[in-house]
Design an enzyme around this catalytic site. Structure first.
Site, PDB file in Angstrom:
ATOM      1  N   ASN A  94       3.595  -5.560   5.714  1.00 50.63           N
ATOM      2  CA  ASN A  94       2.419  -6.329   6.129  1.00 50.63           C
ATOM      3  C   ASN A  94       2.804  -7.629   6.818  1.00 50.63           C
ATOM      4  O   ASN A  94       2.090  -8.102   7.707  1.00 50.63           O
ATOM      5  CB  ASN A  94       1.522  -6.595   4.916  1.00 50.63           C
ATOM      6  N   ASP A 109      -5.331   6.817   9.655  1.00 52.19           N
ATOM      7  CA  ASP A 109      -5.189   5.418  10.087  1.00 52.19           C
ATOM      8  C   ASP A 109      -3.922   5.175  10.889  1.00 52.19           C
ATOM      9  O   ASP A 109      -3.711   4.089  11.428  1.00 52.19           O
ATOM     10  CB  ASP A 109      -5.243   4.476   8.883  1.00 52.19           C
ATOM     11  N   GLY A 132      -2.115  -4.269   1.213  1.00 54.95           N
ATOM     12  CA  GLY A 132      -2.285  -5.478   1.998  1.00 54.95           C
ATOM     13  C   GLY A 132      -1.375  -6.624   1.642  1.00 54.95           C
ATOM     14  O   GLY A 132      -1.344  -7.636   2.347  1.00 54.95           O
ATOM     15  N   SER A 139       0.810  -1.222   0.000  1.00 56.12           N
ATOM     16  CA  SER A 139       0.000   0.000   0.000  1.00 56.12           C
ATOM     17  C   SER A 139       0.845   1.275   0.000  1.00 56.12           C
ATOM     18  O   SER A 139       0.376   2.330  -0.433  1.00 56.12           O
ATOM     19  CB  SER A 139      -0.918   0.003   1.225  1.00 56.12           C
ATOM     20  N   HIS A 141      -0.310   5.155   7.040  1.00 54.86           N
ATOM     21  CA  HIS A 141       0.065   5.546   5.678  1.00 54.86           C
ATOM     22  C   HIS A 141       0.351   7.042   5.584  1.00 54.86           C
ATOM     23  O   HIS A 141      -0.366   7.859   6.181  1.00 54.86           O
ATOM     24  CB  HIS A 141      -1.046   5.176   4.690  1.00 54.86           C
TER      25      HIS A 141
END
Length: 218
Positions: free
Chosen positions: A112, A193, A81, A44, A196
């Site tokens: 991840n 979040d 992801g 991502s 990011h």
């Protein structure tokens, strides 16, 4: 037989043609730069998660290189992801989808795996196979490293963060030690979040990695 003293017919035209050819060969010609193809192969962070396309990593990197006079196209090979195993599974069809062999692949993977607490040895094995696939196809690589979240403990951090320099040495590829250098932990540069980068954060990531990208292309 008496040799004619007259100059050959059209002699001056021939001399003029030779003169023009000599001038044309001597005239400096400016080389046209070839557009370099860079493939940002990652998760991502390279995909530009949560951002408009023009503000993501690949778009900002391409704009920065072009501003610096380097003709480049940065193709987005990021999938939000993705673990290293998932990225390895899509590597070959992703390369085919480019339609051309990239001049450079930026490999940014492992975040991840770390966030899910997967074994570092597993992430290393999959990254190893990814780098081997690029080497087999003679595609230069810039490997981007990742650091661990503090809650995973020192043992996990030591094992995970050692993946990147170990593989960089094995495959003799340049290493950009930490993809989120200057951004991680900075609330003003991170999306809501908490993971990011926002557009300002991406700009800092790009500013940090551009010298390594240029060096790898050379």
């Amino acid at each position: 037989m008496e040799q004619s003293s007259r100059a050959p017919r059209y002699g001056w035209q021939g001399r003029l043609v030779h003169l023009l050819l000599a001038l044309a060969l001597a005239w400096p010609v400016q080389a046209v730069a070839r557009t370099r193809l860079i493939w940002a192969f990652g998760d991502s962070l390279t995909a530009g998660y949560g951002l408009p396309p023009a503000q993501g990593f690949t778009a900002q990197l391409e704009a920065a290189l072009n501003r610096d006079g380097m003709a480049a196209r940065v193709a987005n090979g990021g999938v939000a992801g993705d673990t290293a195993a998932q990225a390895r599974a899509r590597l070959l069809w992703g390369l085919r989808g480019l339609g051309a062999v990239p001049d450079l692949a930026i490999v940014e993977l492992g975040a991840n795996d770390m966030l899910r607490g997967l074994p570092p040895a597993q992430a290393q094995a999959n990254l190893d196979m990814i780098l081997a696939a690029f080497r087999a196809r003679h595609i230069p690589v810039l490997l981007a490293g990742m650091r661990t979240a503090p809650n995973l403990g020192p043992d996990y951090a030591h094992a995970f963060e050692a993946i990147y320099p170990t593989l960089a040495r094995k495959y003799r590829v340049p290493l950009y030690p930490f993809f989120l250098a200057g951004v991680a932990g900075q609330r003003a540069l991170i999306q809501g979040d908490g993971l990011h980068p926002n557009p300002k954060g991406v700009a800092i990531v790009v500013r940090g990695i551009v010298p390594s990208v240029k060096a790898a292309l050379r």
